[in-house]
Scaffold this motif. Structure first.
Motif, PDB file in Angstrom:
ATOM      1  N   CYS A 191       1.973   0.331  -1.356  1.00 54.20           N
ATOM      2  CA  CYS A 191       1.487   0.071   0.004  1.00 54.20           C
ATOM      3  C   CYS A 191       0.144   0.758   0.253  1.00 54.20           C
ATOM      4  O   CYS A 191      -0.302   0.845   1.394  1.00 54.20           O
ATOM      5  CB  CYS A 191       2.496   0.552   1.037  1.00 54.20           C
ATOM      6  N   ARG A 192      -0.493   1.264  -0.782  1.00 54.98           N
ATOM      7  CA  ARG A 192      -1.792   1.939  -0.704  1.00 54.98           C
ATOM      8  C   ARG A 192      -1.750   3.202   0.150  1.00 54.98           C
ATOM      9  O   ARG A 192      -2.698   3.524   0.866  1.00 54.98           O
ATOM     10  CB  ARG A 192      -2.875   0.991  -0.158  1.00 54.98           C
ATOM     11  N   LEU A 193      -0.645   3.952   0.065  1.00 55.02           N
ATOM     12  CA  LEU A 193      -0.558   5.190   0.842  1.00 55.02           C
ATOM     13  C   LEU A 193      -0.384   6.380  -0.102  1.00 55.02           C
ATOM     14  O   LEU A 193       0.149   6.239  -1.190  1.00 55.02           O
ATOM     15  CB  LEU A 193       0.633   5.129   1.797  1.00 55.02           C
ATOM     16  N   THR A 194      -0.836   7.540   0.331  1.00 57.09           N
ATOM     17  CA  THR A 194      -0.707   8.745  -0.482  1.00 57.09           C
ATOM     18  C   THR A 194       0.037   9.809   0.307  1.00 57.09           C
ATOM     19  O   THR A 194      -0.237  10.006   1.487  1.00 57.09           O
ATOM     20  CB  THR A 194      -2.093   9.320  -0.845  1.00 57.09           C
ATOM     21  N   ALA A 195       0.955  10.482  -0.356  1.00 56.77           N
ATOM     22  CA  ALA A 195       1.726  11.515   0.317  1.00 56.77           C
ATOM     23  C   ALA A 195       0.863  12.739   0.582  1.00 56.77           C
ATOM     24  O   ALA A 195      -0.093  12.991  -0.140  1.00 56.77           O
ATOM     25  CB  ALA A 195       2.928  11.891  -0.544  1.00 56.77           C
ATOM     26  N   PRO A 196       1.208  13.523   1.613  1.00 51.44           N
ATOM     27  CA  PRO A 196       0.493  14.774   1.872  1.00 51.44           C
ATOM     28  C   PRO A 196       0.605  15.704   0.666  1.00 51.44           C
ATOM     29  O   PRO A 196       1.529  15.580  -0.138  1.00 51.44           O
ATOM     30  CB  PRO A 196       1.226  15.383   3.067  1.00 51.44           C
ATOM     31  N   VAL A 215       7.049   1.337   7.392  1.00 49.13           N
ATOM     32  CA  VAL A 215       5.852   1.202   6.558  1.00 49.13           C
ATOM     33  C   VAL A 215       5.539  -0.273   6.417  1.00 49.13           C
ATOM     34  O   VAL A 215       6.390  -1.054   5.982  1.00 49.13           O
ATOM     35  CB  VAL A 215       6.065   1.819   5.164  1.00 49.13           C
ATOM     36  N   MET A 216       4.344  -0.659   6.805  1.00 50.01           N
ATOM     37  CA  MET A 216       3.971  -2.075   6.720  1.00 50.01           C
ATOM     38  C   MET A 216       3.078  -2.341   5.526  1.00 50.01           C
ATOM     39  O   MET A 216       2.237  -1.514   5.157  1.00 50.01           O
ATOM     40  CB  MET A 216       3.271  -2.522   8.006  1.00 50.01           C
ATOM     41  N   ASN A 217       3.284  -3.488   4.910  1.00 48.68           N
ATOM     42  CA  ASN A 217       2.427  -3.924   3.817  1.00 48.68           C
ATOM     43  C   ASN A 217       2.348  -5.443   3.848  1.00 48.68           C
ATOM     44  O   ASN A 217       3.374  -6.112   3.933  1.00 48.68           O
ATOM     45  CB  ASN A 217       2.986  -3.439   2.468  1.00 48.68           C
ATOM     46  N   GLY A 273     -12.027   6.061   8.428  1.00 50.35           N
ATOM     47  CA  GLY A 273     -11.304   4.841   8.786  1.00 50.35           C
ATOM     48  C   GLY A 273     -10.680   4.104   7.613  1.00 50.35           C
ATOM     49  O   GLY A 273      -9.991   3.117   7.815  1.00 50.35           O
ATOM     50  N   LEU A 274     -10.920   4.567   6.377  1.00 48.57           N
ATOM     51  CA  LEU A 274     -10.325   3.877   5.228  1.00 48.57           C
ATOM     52  C   LEU A 274      -8.960   4.489   4.902  1.00 48.57           C
ATOM     53  O   LEU A 274      -8.740   5.673   5.105  1.00 48.57           O
ATOM     54  CB  LEU A 274     -11.224   4.002   3.998  1.00 48.57           C
ATOM     55  N   ASP A 275      -8.066   3.668   4.350  1.00 47.33           N
ATOM     56  CA  ASP A 275      -6.772   4.192   3.946  1.00 47.33           C
ATOM     57  C   ASP A 275      -6.937   4.991   2.648  1.00 47.33           C
ATOM     58  O   ASP A 275      -7.996   4.955   2.024  1.00 47.33           O
ATOM     59  CB  ASP A 275      -5.749   3.059   3.811  1.00 47.33           C
ATOM     60  N   PRO A 276      -5.895   5.754   2.249  1.00 48.69           N
ATOM     61  CA  PRO A 276      -6.048   6.656   1.103  1.00 48.69           C
ATOM     62  C   PRO A 276      -6.571   5.970  -0.160  1.00 48.69           C
ATOM     63  O   PRO A 276      -7.431   6.516  -0.853  1.00 48.69           O
ATOM     64  CB  PRO A 276      -4.627   7.187   0.879  1.00 48.69           C
ATOM     65  N   VAL A 277      -6.082   4.775  -0.442  1.00 46.95           N
ATOM     66  CA  VAL A 277      -6.551   4.096  -1.648  1.00 46.95           C
ATOM     67  C   VAL A 277      -8.015   3.666  -1.485  1.00 46.95           C
ATOM     68  O   VAL A 277      -8.823   3.799  -2.406  1.00 46.95           O
ATOM     69  CB  VAL A 277      -5.640   2.894  -1.997  1.00 46.95           C
ATOM     70  N   GLY A 302       0.670   2.233   7.490  1.00 48.04           N
ATOM     71  CA  GLY A 302       0.211   1.091   6.720  1.00 48.04           C
ATOM     72  C   GLY A 302      -1.253   1.245   6.370  1.00 48.04           C
ATOM     73  O   GLY A 302      -2.007   1.926   7.070  1.00 48.04           O
ATOM     74  N   ALA A 303      -1.655   0.617   5.258  1.00 48.40           N
ATOM     75  CA  ALA A 303      -3.046   0.681   4.818  1.00 48.40           C
ATOM     76  C   ALA A 303      -3.885  -0.261   5.672  1.00 48.40           C
ATOM     77  O   ALA A 303      -3.361  -0.995   6.508  1.00 48.40           O
ATOM     78  CB  ALA A 303      -3.116   0.284   3.351  1.00 48.40           C
TER      79      ALA A 303
END
Lengths: 298, 282
Positions: free
Chosen positions: A255-260, A230-232, B173-177, A57-58
């Protein structure tokens, strides 16, 4: 060990949450409530003993609030949470809950208290009233397990971040928890530190059958998990095996995540009609598939 | 216009009286207009290095020049240097302390002696630059999200109108976005305001994507210095010092090792994908 509190359920799961809600209230200077933030909003999660579960989660998704519920640092506002059959909102269970689920936090400097590594690792079991001989044995075993035995007489403040985190994990292990929760435990580490901590955790899961809950926003870290939530915005937005979760490009972006990078490469190649499987997560596997395709034309 | 480190070493004494050499014989010139990444694993000396740039730490040997002037000479104004070379530390949001957003941002320029109008204008502009809206000016810093707090902290440094902005792990500590947002901000400051950016990181992906020059540190020394494309040719050397190259770059290198006739010079996922397609269809 004494019998835990009365309320028991959870159908043999190590962790079971049902409609879990957590609200923080914001107060003004006089203590009047000025607003309520729902950090967790109806979360259902089941974790079987021995599982390696990731919660992705972001920032602000509620994952750390959820983590704090797992060892009774926070209690549900609504809904229920069972840890190894114990209801965490029953205060007579608090001690047992904390002994069942050990926590490793983000900042290594905030969780090491003793002046010598081995004393730090022994601190937990000592407080639990474990006999001295047994403590010594556990400290030795735990430090060997995380690969820090040779540093047992060192001062923790001379260690790198990754080494400190491994000492923190040894300290948790020495309390013999059934479950270890890592709340962004690698966020402050460099690539080598991250790799060592993750390797240690994976080994504990496979060898010692300790249930692992890995909480992170790095998708690279969860490819080896058995199951991912995955939490959002306080809810579970997506769940499944790594393969099932990683293919949901649009939802992950929401969800503000980026894949590897490997996953991104696989996606791009598939879009260009290269027939490789979409659930390839490792460099080795992608290379193998590509070489095979080049050789056979398929 | 540059910052020059000349034969700089930095040693400190540990509690046991042993001596640690954090930096040894560093020669580095940071030119105005660069977007520079300083990479290295924990303990490589990168944080110590940047603290020399605005005189927070003093080199135990060697000299530091700012715009040709020796910053250790008696008539040099360290105060002026600190306003020209802004420093954003790790987790800068932990250093917010005033009651409201605008007051916190004004703290730096006020202490520098800017007059009230100038200070207010600069602070307002800085918050605008980092994307904090007017509605938040009087908000409590405690009410902000992590990413917002970090941007307010950066605004506090920008309000002093630095020419160089030095950031220690700005994306930790920040998320990807959140990381992307911070870098987009740095790129904007670099392009539109002409601010020189120096950032410390252990992410080779970030260095590849954003920097035009990468300085690699190991055990207190600079071991590589050049554009990312050149730096990432040294994969083995980088791995030996605990770093490595971005995943997508490494994949292409591995394919080449296995005999693939493939373009190895790839920095990003896009470039690697293009190289692989070229090779497969060639």
């Amino acid at each position: 060990m004494k019998e835990a509190g009365r309320t028991k359920s959870g159908k043999g799961n190590m962790i079971e949450s049902k409609d879990l809600v957590h609200e923080y209230s914001r107060r003004d200077e006089d203590g009047n409530i000025t607003g309520i933030i729902r950090a967790i909003d109806g979360v259902d999660i089941q974790v079987k003993p021995g599982d390696f579960i990731a919660v992705l989660g972001a920032n602000g998704s509620g994952k750390s609030t959820f983590a704090k519920h797992l060892n009774g640092l926070l209690f549900p506002t609504e809904g229920t949470l069972y840890i190894d059959g114990m209801d965490t909102s029953d205060s007579t269970n608090a001690l047992f809950v904390r002994q069942t689920a050990g926590m490793v936090f983000q900042n290594p400097d905030n969780q090491i208290i003793a002046n010598i590594v081995e004393e730090d690792v022994g601190f937990g079991p000592e407080n639990m009233g474990v006999p001295t001989q047994e403590i010594l044995k556990r400290v030795e075993e735990s430090l060997k397990e995380v690969g820090m035995f040779e540093y047992r007489r060192h001062s923790p403040n001379r260690l790198s971040g990754g080494q400190k985190q491994r000492v923190a994990i040894a300290g948790i292990m020495a309390m013999r928890p059934k479950c270890i929760v890592l709340d962004e435990a690698t966020a402050m580490l460099d690539p080598v530190g991250r790799k060592n901590v993750l390797g240690t955790v994976l080994r504990l899961n496979k060898k010692e059958k300790i249930t692992i809950i890995l909480i992170t926003h790095y998708m690279e870290e969860v490819v080896q998990a058995d199951y991912i939530y995955v939490m959002n915005k306080g809810k579970v937005a997506l769940e499944g095996t790594p393969g099932e979760v990683f293919r949901e490009e649009g939802k992950l972006e929401e969800c503000r995540l980026t894949a590897p990078q490997i996953t991104q490469l696989v996606r791009k190649l598939r879009k260009a009609n290269i027939p490789i499987r979409e659930d390839i997560f490792s460099e080795e596997e992608l290379i193998r598939s590509l070489l095979l395709f080049k050789k056979n034309g398929r | 216009m540059s910052i020059v480190l000349q034969n700089v070493s930095y040693t400190y004494r540990n509690d046991g009286n042993s001596v640690t050499q954090a930096l040894s014989d560093i020669n580095l010139e940071i030119h105005k207009g660069e977007f520079l990444a300083i990479v290295g694993h924990t303990g490589s000396g990168k944080s110590t290095l940047i603290q020399l740039l605005n005189g927070l730490e003093r080199a135990t040997q060697g000299k530091v020049f700012f715009q040709g002037k020796d910053i250790y000479s008696k008539d040099f104004s360290i105060k002026e240097l600190r306003s020209k070379v802004g420093m954003v530390f790790q987790y800068p949001e932990n250093q917010l302390f005033e009651a409201t957003v605008i007051k916190d941002v004004e703290f730096g320029p006020r202490n520098m002696g800017q007059d009230t109008l100038q200070m207010e204008l600069n602070s307002f502009q800085a918050l605008k630059d980092v994307g904090i809206g007017e509605e938040l000016l009087d908000a409590s810093v405690l009410a902000l999200s992590g990413g917002q707090k970090r941007r307010v902290a950066i605004a506090g440094v920008l309000a002093m109108q630095p020419e160089f902005l030095v950031l220690d792990e700005p994306m930790a500590g920040l998320d990807p976005v959140g990381r992307r947002e911070i870098f987009a901000l740095l790129q904007k400051l670099h392009k539109e305001r002409g601010i020189t950016i120096v950032f410390v990181s252990h992410s080779m992906e970030d260095a590849a994507e954003y920097a035009d020059r990468v300085v690699v540190m190991n055990q207190g020394k600079i071991v590589l210095d050049g554009p990312p494309r050149k730096i990432f040719c040294y994969e083995k050397e980088l791995e030996r010092i605990g770093l490595g190259v971005p995943q997508a770059t490494r994949l292409v290198h591995r394919l080449a090792e296995q005999g693939a006739q493939i373009e190895k010079d790839c920095l990003t996922v896009e470039e690697s994908a293009a190289a692989i397609l070229n090779w497969l269809q060639g």
